[in-house]
Design an enzyme around this catalytic site. Structure first.
Site, mmCIF file in Angstrom:
data_model
loop_
_atom_site.group_PDB
_atom_site.id
_atom_site.type_symbol
_atom_site.label_atom_id
_atom_site.label_comp_id
_atom_site.label_asym_id
_atom_site.label_seq_id
_atom_site.Cartn_x
_atom_site.Cartn_y
_atom_site.Cartn_z
ATOM 1 N N ASN B 62 29.869 46.959 45.426
ATOM 2 C CA ASN B 62 31.292 46.666 45.205
ATOM 3 C C ASN B 62 32.156 46.666 46.460
ATOM 4 O OD1 ASN B 62 30.903 46.170 42.548
ATOM 5 N ND2 ASN B 62 32.117 47.885 41.792
ATOM 6 N N GLU B 126 30.257 38.397 43.846
ATOM 7 C CA GLU B 126 30.708 38.516 42.460
ATOM 8 C C GLU B 126 32.219 38.310 42.440
ATOM 9 O OE1 GLU B 126 29.643 41.819 39.202
ATOM 10 O OE2 GLU B 126 31.124 42.518 40.627
ATOM 11 N N TRP B 216 30.278 57.176 31.206
ATOM 12 C CA TRP B 216 30.249 56.028 32.116
ATOM 13 C C TRP B 216 29.636 56.443 33.449
ATOM 14 C CZ3 TRP B 216 33.472 56.017 36.579
ATOM 15 C CH2 TRP B 216 33.305 54.875 37.386
ATOM 16 N N ASP B 349 22.611 42.291 34.409
ATOM 17 C CA ASP B 349 23.787 43.091 34.726
ATOM 18 C C ASP B 349 23.711 44.458 34.031
ATOM 19 O OD1 ASP B 349 26.322 43.534 35.826
ATOM 20 O OD2 ASP B 349 27.328 42.798 34.028
ATOM 21 N N HIS B 386 35.736 55.526 43.368
ATOM 22 C CA HIS B 386 36.075 54.318 42.613
ATOM 23 C C HIS B 386 37.591 54.167 42.599
ATOM 24 C CE1 HIS B 386 35.696 51.257 39.459
ATOM 25 N NE2 HIS B 386 34.394 51.292 39.597
ATOM 26 N N SER B 437 29.370 52.542 46.029
ATOM 27 C CA SER B 437 28.071 53.003 46.531
ATOM 28 C C SER B 437 27.946 52.768 48.038
ATOM 29 C CB SER B 437 26.932 52.297 45.794
ATOM 30 O OG SER B 437 26.996 50.886 45.987
#
Lengths: 145, 639
Positions: B62, B126, B216, B349, B386, B437
């Site tokens: 990400n 993405e 999650w 995914d 995050h 990550s």
């Protein structure tokens, strides 16, 4: 109960020096019942369904049954992991079957070299990390100075 | 009590944790250790190849800035993060990670992680910052490089760290226990890095049966980082900035690929798009309501307003999105091929990172190309990596400071906490969100070098720890086992005993308090001073009862300490949302008594410290200072 062990298949990893599922579980859930020589998941409500026990089992004795409090019964998702790819078999509740295969790594197992082949001899002072600036693909590390 | 062996390990640099950040610390520190003849030791609660938040795998990276190809600048990333966090971020820390993160991604590729590339060999994105990967073995290859760098003899696995050792304001080690053997560990070190992840299950999860494990973020992230740094006396930041992800409902499959790659819409049960229909609401959260992309918490909030008005379920329109892409095919043969490709991408995914969601699809006969799937806001999480921001307050890098930031944000070594010799990275460090990550690994590397530099330059001594002090730690750790053993004959039912509480019920009590008083799911993420005050009263009883935790075996002893750690994360959170008298992140929590953003009073960090000796907390306001000029311009324009 998230991951569960099929008694007919589990041999307690008696040929190995340690039980594979017990070795790998990130949440310390898998245990070997030494009398029965069968493994089990001792805390299913703390299972993330990460499938690491399923993937590592040498005799495919570990499977997953979806969380009973929100997953209808009857489906299965089964992996076969080799050294460079993973094959998934997905069975729907209505019987539909789907298969998917994906690569998992491009190097031989155990061969990841820390510097990754990048060269760098930066000083201990300053922001440059040991593989930089080579690993950045830039002439130097970005700075405001 | 059984006979427990005491093992004392001496090292120069001690790494606590084995996830992405810890692996980054290890691979970098090992290089400098070799040059300067230092010993580096890593302690992991699980086994490194499958520990931490990436244990299952990931389907995307990400954070990739793309500096090499001039895709974005470091400032672009800082703008994106600051806006997403409603103005509350440490620009120096975010910039430090952003300038190094590509380096970690290029290493992952060399180590063996398959990153998707197009016909020209360029990475497949993405979204602007995200790369698509075949990430089933992401953690395996990253851990392998770290272990190869450290040497297997320097890695202690299945050892759970329960607390810091601090002498004269310096962190000089840690103690913990093996969850598999009767061994108690004391690690003496010259520098200690905390990288033990975020905190899950502090709040009551939506699924409270078997499915509570399907958090999650992984259930083994139990607040050890926050506890360790708090207990050591380190200043903490953004303890109010929890994260609530919107994900596929119940199994929490990722939505990123659907929104960004497949360009899917989310609609309510009546076909309305909350992102369009509720656009006017964004004006109430200016200037952040008007930036692009719209901050994650505001997107959450617009969806929550639909749900509260009874317009649910909210659906991800997967069939529509897939159809739209496939329709662009020039002929029926190409169409068929494209549909097959999209179907495979959609399943991968989930199979790479949330296999439960694949089971749920299969169990409900859901083919994404045919049928929409429900999405929903999950429960609150503590995660500095995050869209949350909670963690320790750490020093930024020297070269990115200016005359205004230097005195507030810099004290010698990158990522060092306000306690000397203690460092934090990944979910353990705060106010540097959106590292995910790859950025956590990069931040780990930054920290690994800084900690090695600290040992070389400061030449700290290894501190002798007296035998009676070691014995005190040991008694403390194993107390829950003694409680259980001493009292089990007081009841015929091991779970119901007047003299001890088992860790599972202790966790549920904590979760109920947090859920109902601190704005959890059943309170619709809303709280107020009276609710929080009452929550504090109930937390105080819980804290007293922690002395009555009971454990039947080593596994349960681990659960006891995990929940003790969670309790401190909870208290830091409640105290901080109490202190900040405004609502700044309405999609994460809402203060009904202060329902508006108040930039004049609260455009600042709210930090806190805990004094373990006197059980006293202190709240501290810290200024938000800018590395990049002009400040106002990029706050409004956005990335």
């Amino acid at each position: 109960m998230p991951s569960f062990v099929i008694p007919d298949k589990c041999d307690g990893c008696k040929a190995l020096d340690k039980t594979a599922c017990q070795h790998i579980c990130p949440n310390d859930l898998m245990v070997l019942d030494k009398d029965a020589m069968k493994a089990y998941n001792r805390e299913p409500e703390m299972c993330w369904e990460c499938y690491n026990c399923v993937k590592i089992c040498p005799v495919q004795a570990v499977d997953v049954r979806g969380y009973a409090d929100f997953v209808p019964m009857g489906a299965s998702v089964v992996p076969m992991r080799s050294t460079d790819n993973i094959m998934w078999t997905v069975k729907f509740r209505n019987g539909t079957l789907k298969r998917f295969k994906f690569p998992i790594r491009t190097t031989p197992e155990g061969e990841a070299q820390p510097a990754g082949g990048f060269n760098g001899e930066p000083p201990l002072e300053g922001p440059t990390l040991f593989t930089e600036p080579d690993s950045l693909g830039l002439p130097e590390v970005w700075t405001t100075k | 009590m059984r006979d427990i062996e005491t093992v004392v390990v001496e090292t120069d640099l001690l790494i606590l944790g084995g996830g992405m950040a810890a692996c980054g610390v290890a691979v970098e520190a090992a290089h400098w250790a070799k040059k300067h003849n230092l010993k580096v030791t890593l302690v992991d609660k699980a086994v490194m190849e499958r520990s931490g938040a990436v244990a299952m795998g990931l389907s995307a990276i990400n954070q990739y800035v793309g500096l090499r190809d001039g895709q974005n600048s470091v400032k672009d990333y800082v703008d994106y993060v600051r806006n997403d966090l409603m103005g509350v971020t440490r620009e120096d820390l975010v910039a430090n990670i952003a300038r190094h993160v590509d380096s970690s991604v290029h290493l992952f590729e060399k180590w063996g992680l398959p990153i998707w590339t197009d016909k020209e060999g360029a990475y497949v994105h993405e979204g602007r910052w995200q790369l698509m990967i075949n990430g089933e073995s992401y953690k395996v290859v990253v851990a392998e490089a770290a272990k190869n760098a450290l040497g297997a003899d320097n890695v202690y696995e299945r050892v759970f760290i329960t607390g810091p050792i601090v002498k004269d304001g310096r962190c000089v080690g840690a103690y913990g226990f093996s969850v598999r053997e009767d061994k108690f560990y004391v690690f003496k070190a010259k520098a200690v890095v905390a990288a033990m992840g975020g905190a899950v299950h502090v709040f009551k999860p939506r699924s409270s049966g078997e499915g509570q494990g399907r958090a999650w973020y992984p259930p083994w992230n139990a607040g050890a980082s926050a506890f360790f740094t708090l207990q050591a006396g380190a200043e903490m930041t953004c303890q109010e900035v929890r994260f609530i992800p919107v994900r596929f409902k119940d199994a929490y499959g990722p939505v990123g690929a659907w929104f960004l790659l497949f360009k899917s819409r989310a609609t309510n049960a009546f076909g309305g798009e909350y992102m369009q229909e509720r656009r006017d609401e964004l004006a109430n959260w200016k200037p952040y309501g008007h930036v692009k992309p719209i901050p994650a918490n505001l997107r959450n909030y617009l969806g929550m307003l639909d749900v509260m008005e009874g317009k649910g379920p909210i659906y991800m329109r997967t069939e529509e999105a897939i159809q739209k892409i496939a329709d662009q095919s020039p002929d029926p043969k190409a169409y068929k091929k494209k549909m097959k490709e999209l179907e495979s991408e959609a399943w991968e995914d989930f199979l790479d990172m949330t296999i439960s969601q694949a089971i749920l699809w299969a169990a409900t006969n859901t083919a994404p190309e045919e049928k929409s799937s429900e999405i929903a806001a999950a429960e609150p999480y503590f995660i500095g990596s995050h869209s949350g921001a909670s963690g320790a307050w750490v020093s930024g890098p020297e070269d990115l400071q200016n005359d205004t930031t230097r005195s507030e944000y810099f004290w010698g070594y990158d990522n060092m906490c306000t306690v000397k010799g203690l460092f934090a990275a990944g979910d353990a460090s705060g106010a540097s969100s959106h590292k995910f990550s790859s950025g956590s690994h990069a931040e780990g590397r930054i920290t690994g070098k800084a900690a090695a530099r600290f040992v070389v330059n400061e030449k700290p001594e290894l501190i002798d720890i007296p035998a009676d002090e070691i014995e005190k730690y040991k008694q403390q750790i194993y107390a829950p086992m003694k409680n259980f053993e001493d009292n089990q004959d007081k009841s015929t039912q091991a779970n119901v005993n007047p003299n001890y509480i088992r860790p599972n019920m202790f966790m549920m009590r904590l979760q109920k308090i947090m859920d109902e008083y601190a704005g959890g799911v059943t309170a619709q993420f809303t709280t107020s001073k009276p609710l929080l005050d009452r929550g504090m009263e109930l937390l105080a009883f819980l804290k007293e009862d922690a002395a009555k935790l009971g454990a039947e075996d080593l596994h349960e002893l681990m659960r006891c300490w995990e929940n003790y750690h969670r309790m401190f994360q909870a208290e830091a959170h409640v105290r901080t949302i109490l202190h900040r008298e405004e609502t700044r992140w309405p999609g994460y929590y809402f203060r009904s008594d202060f329902p508006k953003l108040d930039d004049e009073k609260w455009h600042c960090f709210v930090n806190c410290t805990y004094d373990a000796t006197n059980d006293k907390w202190e709240m501290i306001k810290r200024p938000i200072l800018h590395v990049f000029d002009p400040a106002l311009d990029h706050e409004l324009v956005g990335g």
